[in-house]
Design a protein around this motif. Structure first.
Motif, short mmCIF file in Angstrom:
data_model
loop_
_atom_site.label_atom_id
_atom_site.label_comp_id
_atom_site.label_asym_id
_atom_site.label_seq_id
_atom_site.Cartn_x
_atom_site.Cartn_y
_atom_site.Cartn_z
N LYS A 60 0.69 -1.22 0.11
CA LYS A 60 -0.38 0.19 0.10
C LYS A 60 0.63 0.69 0.07
CE LYS A 60 -3.79 -2.67 2.00
NZ LYS A 60 -4.64 -2.35 3.17
N SER A 61 1.86 0.80 0.12
CA SER A 61 2.66 2.10 0.16
C SER A 61 4.51 1.99 -1.22
CB SER A 61 3.25 3.14 1.37
OG SER A 61 3.47 2.35 2.19
N LYS A 62 5.33 2.43 -0.66
CA LYS A 62 6.65 2.47 -1.38
C LYS A 62 7.38 1.87 -0.12
CE LYS A 62 6.18 6.54 -4.38
NZ LYS A 62 6.61 7.87 -4.81
N GLY A 63 8.60 1.27 -0.93
CA GLY A 63 9.60 0.77 -0.04
C GLY A 63 9.27 -0.79 0.09
N THR A 64 10.38 -1.22 1.75
CA THR A 64 10.31 -2.14 1.61
C THR A 64 9.66 -2.97 3.13
OG1 THR A 64 12.92 -2.13 1.21
CG2 THR A 64 11.37 -3.20 -0.02
N THR A 65 9.89 -4.25 3.67
CA THR A 65 9.38 -4.04 5.04
C THR A 65 10.95 -5.92 4.82
OG1 THR A 65 8.68 -4.58 6.78
CG2 THR A 65 7.36 -5.21 5.04
N ASN A 66 10.70 -5.75 6.00
CA ASN A 66 11.17 -7.26 6.11
C ASN A 66 9.88 -8.72 6.57
OD1 ASN A 66 13.32 -4.98 7.84
ND2 ASN A 66 14.25 -6.51 6.76
N LEU A 67 8.66 -8.11 6.95
CA LEU A 67 8.24 -9.14 6.89
C LEU A 67 6.35 -8.45 7.16
CD1 LEU A 67 7.15 -11.57 8.46
CD2 LEU A 67 6.97 -10.58 10.71
N VAL A 68 5.90 -8.90 6.53
CA VAL A 68 4.07 -8.59 6.53
C VAL A 68 3.60 -9.77 7.32
CG1 VAL A 68 2.36 -7.93 5.13
CG2 VAL A 68 4.59 -6.93 3.87
N GLN A 69 2.46 -9.62 7.96
CA GLN A 69 2.37 -11.01 8.56
C GLN A 69 0.76 -10.99 8.34
OE1 GLN A 69 4.19 -13.68 10.47
NE2 GLN A 69 2.47 -13.96 12.09
N LYS A 70 -0.13 -11.47 8.19
CA LYS A 70 -1.92 -10.85 8.76
C LYS A 70 -1.84 -11.85 9.58
CE LYS A 70 -4.49 -11.72 5.12
NZ LYS A 70 -5.36 -10.37 5.43
N CYS A 71 -2.32 -11.61 10.68
CA CYS A 71 -3.37 -11.82 11.83
C CYS A 71 -4.01 -13.12 11.23
CB CYS A 71 -3.80 -11.00 12.74
SG CYS A 71 -4.74 -11.74 14.31
N LYS A 72 -4.04 -14.41 11.57
CA LYS A 72 -4.90 -15.60 11.74
C LYS A 72 -6.32 -15.06 12.91
CE LYS A 72 -1.43 -18.74 10.41
NZ LYS A 72 -0.69 -19.84 10.50
N ARG A 76 -6.53 -8.87 10.31
CA ARG A 76 -5.19 -7.58 10.26
C ARG A 76 -3.89 -7.84 9.64
NH1 ARG A 76 -7.43 -2.81 12.99
NH2 ARG A 76 -9.31 -2.35 11.92
N ASP A 77 -3.75 -6.98 8.77
CA ASP A 77 -1.90 -6.81 8.37
C ASP A 77 -1.40 -5.66 8.94
OD1 ASP A 77 -2.44 -8.84 6.30
OD2 ASP A 77 -2.65 -7.21 4.56
N GLY A 78 0.01 -7.10 9.35
CA GLY A 78 1.36 -6.25 9.99
C GLY A 78 2.56 -6.53 9.48
N THR A 79 3.44 -5.34 9.80
CA THR A 79 4.56 -5.08 9.24
C THR A 79 5.52 -4.96 10.55
OG1 THR A 79 4.92 -2.70 8.95
CG2 THR A 79 4.02 -4.62 6.91
N ILE A 80 6.92 -5.54 10.43
CA ILE A 80 7.87 -5.17 10.57
C ILE A 80 9.16 -5.17 10.19
CG2 ILE A 80 9.87 -6.53 12.66
CD1 ILE A 80 7.15 -8.04 13.77
N THR A 81 9.57 -3.30 10.41
CA THR A 81 11.03 -3.37 9.89
C THR A 81 12.02 -3.34 10.54
OG1 THR A 81 9.80 -2.45 8.58
CG2 THR A 81 11.70 -1.84 8.37
#
Length: 166
Positions: A60-72, A76-81
């Motif tokens: 949904k935006s520019k750039g990268t992250t180290n983890l994209v994960q969806k809550c089971k 909801r999606d969450g990220t960790i950079t």
């Protein structure tokens, strides 16, 4: 956005400078921990693995992250950079005073890290300068003998906490 700093401590005997094999910013060191969803509070049943060298593009935006994960649970999606440059080795002095050393910072969006798991891929050196590589901290403790210094070395009572940081 909340930044969390992973802080580690252990009881060190005749050994110092405990850190990931390639240093605190080792791109290949795997961090294993559980996550709590910031929306519903659900905690992941398995540990999540995050590595500095592995990145994924943000959708949904520019750039990268180290983890994209969806809550089971709630979906909801969450990220960790990961934020390198904030870590330092755990020294014998810090250990003896009961203090923690910062290891890695994480920019967490939608998740809160918790329950860090000590595993393989660590290094340290004896107080006499002997280097110990590829230390496995997945067991109860690490014990060796420093032939050069003629003394036993031990790492035990591993502890980790995540502190909110700026």
């Amino acid at each position: 956005m909340v930044n969390y700093l992973l802080m580690i401590s252990a009881d060190l005997e005749n050994i110092t400078n405990l850190q990931p094999q390639g240093g605190c910013d080792d791109p290949n060191f795997s961090y294993h921990f559980k996550l709590r969803c910031g929306n519903c509070g659900e905690v992941t049943s398995k540990e999540t693995c995050v590595t500095l060298s592995e990145t994924v593009p943000l959708t949904k935006s520019k750039g990268t992250t180290n983890l994209v994960q969806k809550c089971k649970f709630c979906g909801r999606d969450g990220t960790i950079t990961m934020i390198p440059g904030r870590g330092s080795p755990l020294t014998l002095e810090l250990s003896e005073s009961g203090k923690f050393a910062p290891l890695m910072a994480f920019d967490c969006r939608g998740f809160e890290p918790m329950d860090f798991v000590f595993a393989t891929g660590w290094r340290a050196e004896s107080i006499e300068g002997t280097k110990f590589d590829e230390i496995d901290l997945s067991g109860d403790d690490f014990t060796e003998y420093d032939e050069k210094g003629e003394c036993p070395v031990m790492i035990s009572n591993f502890r980790a906490t995540f502190e909110v940081s700026k």
